[in-house]
Scaffold this motif. Structure first.
Motif, PDB file in Angstrom:
ATOM      1  N   GLY A  52     -37.491  27.325  -0.290  1.00 52.89           N
ATOM      2  CA  GLY A  52     -36.989  27.469   1.066  1.00 52.89           C
ATOM      3  C   GLY A  52     -35.876  28.482   1.216  1.00 52.89           C
ATOM      4  N   LEU A  53     -35.402  29.073   0.126  1.00 51.21           N
ATOM      5  CA  LEU A  53     -34.316  30.047   0.104  1.00 51.21           C
ATOM      6  C   LEU A  53     -33.038  29.484   0.718  1.00 51.21           C
ATOM      7  CD1 LEU A  53     -33.485  32.822  -0.848  1.00 51.21           C
ATOM      8  CD2 LEU A  53     -34.002  33.702   1.419  1.00 51.21           C
ATOM      9  N   ASN A  54     -32.339  28.698  -0.082  1.00 51.68           N
ATOM     10  CA  ASN A  54     -31.045  28.162   0.324  1.00 51.68           C
ATOM     11  C   ASN A  54     -29.998  29.268   0.182  1.00 51.68           C
ATOM     12  OD1 ASN A  54     -28.880  25.525  -1.039  1.00 51.68           O
ATOM     13  ND2 ASN A  54     -28.796  26.626   0.900  1.00 51.68           N
ATOM     14  N   LEU A  55     -29.746  29.994   1.274  1.00 53.19           N
ATOM     15  CA  LEU A  55     -28.875  31.166   1.254  1.00 53.19           C
ATOM     16  C   LEU A  55     -27.413  30.827   1.025  1.00 53.19           C
ATOM     17  CD1 LEU A  55     -30.095  33.541   4.117  1.00 53.19           C
ATOM     18  CD2 LEU A  55     -29.843  34.116   1.705  1.00 53.19           C
ATOM     19  N   THR A  56     -26.915  29.819   1.752  1.00 59.08           N
ATOM     20  CA  THR A  56     -25.500  29.486   1.673  1.00 59.08           C
ATOM     21  C   THR A  56     -25.334  28.043   2.123  1.00 59.08           C
ATOM     22  OG1 THR A  56     -23.265  30.187   2.308  1.00 59.08           O
ATOM     23  CG2 THR A  56     -24.991  30.380   4.001  1.00 59.08           C
ATOM     24  N   HIS A  57     -24.097  27.638   2.399  1.00 59.17           N
ATOM     25  CA  HIS A  57     -23.821  26.263   2.831  1.00 59.17           C
ATOM     26  C   HIS A  57     -22.895  26.305   4.031  1.00 59.17           C
ATOM     27  CE1 HIS A  57     -22.974  21.973   2.652  1.00 59.17           C
ATOM     28  NE2 HIS A  57     -23.895  21.852   1.720  1.00 59.17           N
ATOM     29  N   GLY A  58     -23.078  25.345   4.922  1.00 55.61           N
ATOM     30  CA  GLY A  58     -22.323  25.354   6.165  1.00 55.61           C
ATOM     31  C   GLY A  58     -21.016  24.597   6.146  1.00 55.61           C
ATOM     32  N   GLU A  59     -20.572  24.118   4.986  1.00 53.63           N
ATOM     33  CA  GLU A  59     -19.339  23.335   4.957  1.00 53.63           C
ATOM     34  C   GLU A  59     -18.114  24.213   5.171  1.00 53.63           C
ATOM     35  OE1 GLU A  59     -19.438  21.392   1.211  1.00 53.63           O
ATOM     36  OE2 GLU A  59     -19.003  23.179   0.048  1.00 53.63           O
ATOM     37  N   PRO A  60     -16.970  23.621   5.535  1.00 50.92           N
ATOM     38  CA  PRO A  60     -15.750  24.401   5.773  1.00 50.92           C
ATOM     39  C   PRO A  60     -15.341  25.213   4.548  1.00 50.92           C
ATOM     40  CG  PRO A  60     -15.502  22.164   6.610  1.00 50.92           C
ATOM     41  CD  PRO A  60     -16.784  22.182   5.831  1.00 50.92           C
ATOM     42  N   PHE A  61     -14.643  26.318   4.794  1.00 50.97           N
ATOM     43  CA  PHE A  61     -14.312  27.268   3.738  1.00 50.97           C
ATOM     44  C   PHE A  61     -13.519  26.614   2.604  1.00 50.97           C
ATOM     45  CE2 PHE A  61     -11.786  30.674   1.799  1.00 50.97           C
ATOM     46  CZ  PHE A  61     -12.779  31.609   1.521  1.00 50.97           C
ATOM     47  N   ALA A  62     -12.536  25.788   2.933  1.00 50.42           N
ATOM     48  CA  ALA A  62     -11.701  25.178   1.895  1.00 50.42           C
ATOM     49  C   ALA A  62     -12.532  24.300   0.965  1.00 50.42           C
ATOM     50  CB  ALA A  62     -10.588  24.355   2.534  1.00 50.42           C
ATOM     51  N   GLN A  63     -13.498  23.599   1.525  1.00 46.89           N
ATOM     52  CA  GLN A  63     -14.372  22.772   0.705  1.00 46.89           C
ATOM     53  C   GLN A  63     -15.353  23.648  -0.071  1.00 46.89           C
ATOM     54  OE1 GLN A  63     -16.269  19.682   2.963  1.00 46.89           O
ATOM     55  NE2 GLN A  63     -17.464  18.913   1.226  1.00 46.89           N
ATOM     56  N   PHE A  64     -15.823  24.688   0.571  1.00 47.28           N
ATOM     57  CA  PHE A  64     -16.787  25.608  -0.042  1.00 47.28           C
ATOM     58  C   PHE A  64     -16.216  26.219  -1.324  1.00 47.28           C
ATOM     59  CE2 PHE A  64     -19.326  29.322  -0.684  1.00 47.28           C
ATOM     60  CZ  PHE A  64     -20.525  29.146  -0.017  1.00 47.28           C
ATOM     61  N   VAL A  65     -15.014  26.762  -1.252  1.00 48.17           N
ATOM     62  CA  VAL A  65     -14.458  27.462  -2.412  1.00 48.17           C
ATOM     63  C   VAL A  65     -14.116  26.491  -3.539  1.00 48.17           C
ATOM     64  CG1 VAL A  65     -13.613  29.400  -1.064  1.00 48.17           C
ATOM     65  CG2 VAL A  65     -12.107  27.439  -1.462  1.00 48.17           C
ATOM     66  N   GLY A  66     -13.973  25.207  -3.221  1.00 44.85           N
ATOM     67  CA  GLY A  66     -13.718  24.221  -4.254  1.00 44.85           C
ATOM     68  C   GLY A  66     -14.886  24.027  -5.202  1.00 44.85           C
ATOM     69  N   ARG A  67     -16.065  24.522  -4.838  1.00 42.52           N
ATOM     70  CA  ARG A  67     -17.249  24.362  -5.680  1.00 42.52           C
ATOM     71  C   ARG A  67     -17.230  25.263  -6.906  1.00 42.52           C
ATOM     72  NH1 ARG A  67     -18.886  19.606  -3.561  1.00 42.52           N
ATOM     73  NH2 ARG A  67     -19.210  19.756  -1.303  1.00 42.52           N
ATOM     74  N   TYR A  68     -16.260  26.175  -6.972  1.00 46.71           N
ATOM     75  CA  TYR A  68     -16.236  27.128  -8.071  1.00 46.71           C
ATOM     76  C   TYR A  68     -15.249  26.735  -9.169  1.00 46.71           C
ATOM     77  CZ  TYR A  68     -18.950  29.742  -4.715  1.00 46.71           C
ATOM     78  OH  TYR A  68     -19.922  30.108  -3.814  1.00 46.71           O
ATOM     79  N   ALA A  69     -14.732  25.515  -9.083  1.00 43.99           N
ATOM     80  CA  ALA A  69     -13.924  24.902 -10.143  1.00 43.99           C
ATOM     81  C   ALA A  69     -12.837  25.837 -10.658  1.00 43.99           C
ATOM     82  CB  ALA A  69     -14.847  24.433 -11.282  1.00 43.99           C
ATOM     83  N   GLU A  70     -12.820  26.090 -11.975  1.00 41.12           N
ATOM     84  CA  GLU A  70     -11.729  26.861 -12.575  1.00 41.12           C
ATOM     85  C   GLU A  70     -11.666  28.293 -12.058  1.00 41.12           C
ATOM     86  OE1 GLU A  70     -13.914  25.099 -14.250  1.00 41.12           O
ATOM     87  OE2 GLU A  70     -12.843  23.641 -15.505  1.00 41.12           O
ATOM     88  N   ARG A  71     -12.751  28.822 -11.549  1.00 43.00           N
ATOM     89  CA  ARG A  71     -12.775  30.194 -11.049  1.00 43.00           C
ATOM     90  C   ARG A  71     -12.586  30.265  -9.538  1.00 43.00           C
ATOM     91  NH1 ARG A  71     -11.279  33.413 -15.028  1.00 43.00           N
ATOM     92  NH2 ARG A  71     -12.816  33.623 -16.722  1.00 43.00           N
ATOM     93  N   ARG A  72     -12.108  29.191  -8.959  1.00 42.38           N
ATOM     94  CA  ARG A  72     -11.950  29.156  -7.515  1.00 42.38           C
ATOM     95  C   ARG A  72     -11.098  30.321  -6.995  1.00 42.38           C
ATOM     96  NH1 ARG A  72      -9.818  24.348  -3.496  1.00 42.38           N
ATOM     97  NH2 ARG A  72      -9.222  25.723  -1.783  1.00 42.38           N
ATOM     98  N   GLY A  73      -9.975  30.592  -7.649  1.00 46.90           N
ATOM     99  CA  GLY A  73      -9.068  31.616  -7.146  1.00 46.90           C
ATOM    100  C   GLY A  73      -9.721  32.972  -7.036  1.00 46.90           C
ATOM    101  N   ALA A  74     -10.448  33.365  -8.088  1.00 51.36           N
ATOM    102  CA  ALA A  74     -11.086  34.681  -8.076  1.00 51.36           C
ATOM    103  C   ALA A  74     -12.225  34.732  -7.065  1.00 51.36           C
ATOM    104  CB  ALA A  74     -11.610  35.014  -9.472  1.00 51.36           C
ATOM    105  N   VAL A  75     -13.084  33.726  -7.091  1.00 53.01           N
ATOM    106  CA  VAL A  75     -14.245  33.743  -6.186  1.00 53.01           C
ATOM    107  C   VAL A  75     -13.790  33.647  -4.737  1.00 53.01           C
ATOM    108  CG1 VAL A  75     -16.404  32.585  -5.581  1.00 53.01           C
ATOM    109  CG2 VAL A  75     -15.736  32.765  -7.982  1.00 53.01           C
TER     110      VAL A  75
END
Length: 411
Positions: A52-75
């Motif tokens: 289905g091509l899951n392009l991105t996610h609609g959650e708020p930005f602060a929650q979104f960037v939390g998905r990148y764990a230790e690399r959150r700051g850079a991503v």
């Protein structure tokens, strides 16, 4: 500016990161040549479209960037330039509308990858990007030229700068085989070992469970585990029984933690609550009622709400004394122990962890030890669960690298 005086950028890799780098660099007035080992670009992108091509996610930005764990700051810095909303707007610019599903995941309205990719490649051709297929990058020649394996031998290409967007090491049959590790290591660029991410994990199933229930979903379940810092964690979701163990979105979401525990301890313990709708006390009371002529499997279906796959998992991991004791059985159903032995091989994984350490790059994603070499996408040392987070960061890192290369060339 005439063509001969226009700076030349070579991009190696035709996935989302490389294509986005090509788009922004070309828009900045740079001559762009894009090389790919396969016969066409976007092979893994098209594979993602089968779901289905899951392009991105609609959650708020602060929650979104939390998905990148230790690399959150850079991503997060990449996503501040190109986040999920920007990705949806970009797709709209190609004539592809998107929608947010019930889980918050964002998909094209037609749930297909091919139309978006075709329109994108057509636009890149029209903007002046030149594509070179069947060119597998081998590294650098002594004089600094890029070496490529081509169908009739080998070819050398000189360039003013290069963006490497060769992917990780998962699904190597689609082009991302991790062969870039050796030439980058030889160039003195620091690389974290490549590991499987968003993958299944192995357990020692019986032949009965493997043959009868492989592919059966487990939903809903709540996973409980103790993280590497000794903190109890839990997460509700869905997963799938497989011939080798378990896989699926719930497992992928916590896979990095499980992988690290196995690397450290030789195993990881995961506990499944198979009946999240009942407290342990309430479940024990329901199972303590007279069973009559009902089989235990039928009783678990009626009184605990367990489907055949969950029942099979209980029988697989529970001894006879516990099965005969309603109180002990309720405790087992609420905290069924799964001993995970190993992640699946990286070639089978959806994505790759490890790669070029971000500390080896500057803020434009240029290698500190190799000026003029920019690196983007899954080659970099970051990871994220499925759900649109992988693709969004790949697009965003490609934009960062492409813009950085264009600025470097203008200087």
């Amino acid at each position: 500016m005439n063509e001969a005086a226009t700076p030349r950028l070579t991009i190696i890799g035709g996935g989302p990161s490389g294509l986005m780098a090509a788009e922004v660099a070309c828009a900045a007035g740079v001559r762009v040549d894009l090389y790919d080992a396969m016969g066409s670009v976007g092979r893994k992108f098209l594979l993602a479209g089968k779901g289905g091509l899951n392009l991105t996610h609609g959650e708020p930005f602060a929650q979104f960037v939390g998905r990148y764990a230790e690399r959150r700051g850079a991503v997060e810095s990449w996503l501040q330039e190109f986040d999920g909303d920007a990705l949806r707007a970009w797709a709209r610019g190609l004539g592809v509308e998107t929608f947010v599903g019930s889980s918050g995941r964002v998909f094209p309205s037609d749930l297909k990858a091919a139309p978006l990719l075709r329109r994108w490649v057509r636009r890149l051709h029209a903007s002046g990007v030149t594509f070179h297929m069947h060119h597998r990058w081998l590294g650098w020649a002594d004089g600094g030229a890029l070496r490529f394996a081509v169908p009739d031998g080998e070819r050398s290409v000189t360039t003013d700068a290069v963006v490497l967007a060769l992917g990780g090491a998962s699904w190597p049959q689609l082009g991302s085989d991790g062969a870039w590790v050796a030439p980058l290591t030889d160039a003195g660029i620091d690389i974290a070992p490549l590991q499987p991410a968003n993958c299944g994990f192995e357990l020692a199933w019986s032949e009965h469970l493997r043959t009868r229930f492989a592919g059966a979903p487990l939903k809903p379940v709540v996973a409980h585990w103790v993280d590497r810092h000794g903190i109890a964690q839990h997460r509700q979701g869905e997963c799938v029984l497989s011939e080798y163990g378990i896989e699926g979105s719930l497992v992928y979401a916590i896979g990095a933690e499980l992988r690290e525990q196995i690397a450290t301890r030789g195993e990881a313990m995961l506990y499944f609550d198979l009946a999240p709708g009942y407290t342990q006390t309430a479940l024990a009371e329901r199972l303590s009622a007279p069973r009559g002529k009902h089989s235990l499997g039928d009783w678990l279906r009626r009184r605990a709400g367990l489907d055949p796959a969950k029942c099979a998992l209980v029988f697989e991991l529970t001894g006879k004394p516990t099965l005969a004791d309603p109180v002990a059985l309720a405790a087992q159903i609420k905290s069924l122990p799964l001993r995970l032995r190993a992640p699946r091989p990286v070639a089978e994984a959806i994505s790759t962890a490890g790669g070029v350490r971000l500390e080896a790059l500057d803020e434009t994603l240029m290698a500190r030890k190799r000026p003029g070499v920019f690196i983007a996408g899954e080659m970099l040392d970051w990871e994220a669960p499925t759900g649109g987070y992988l693709l969004t960061a790949c697009f965003a890192s490609g934009m960062r690298a492409g813009r950085g290369a264009a600025r470097w060339l203008r200087r």
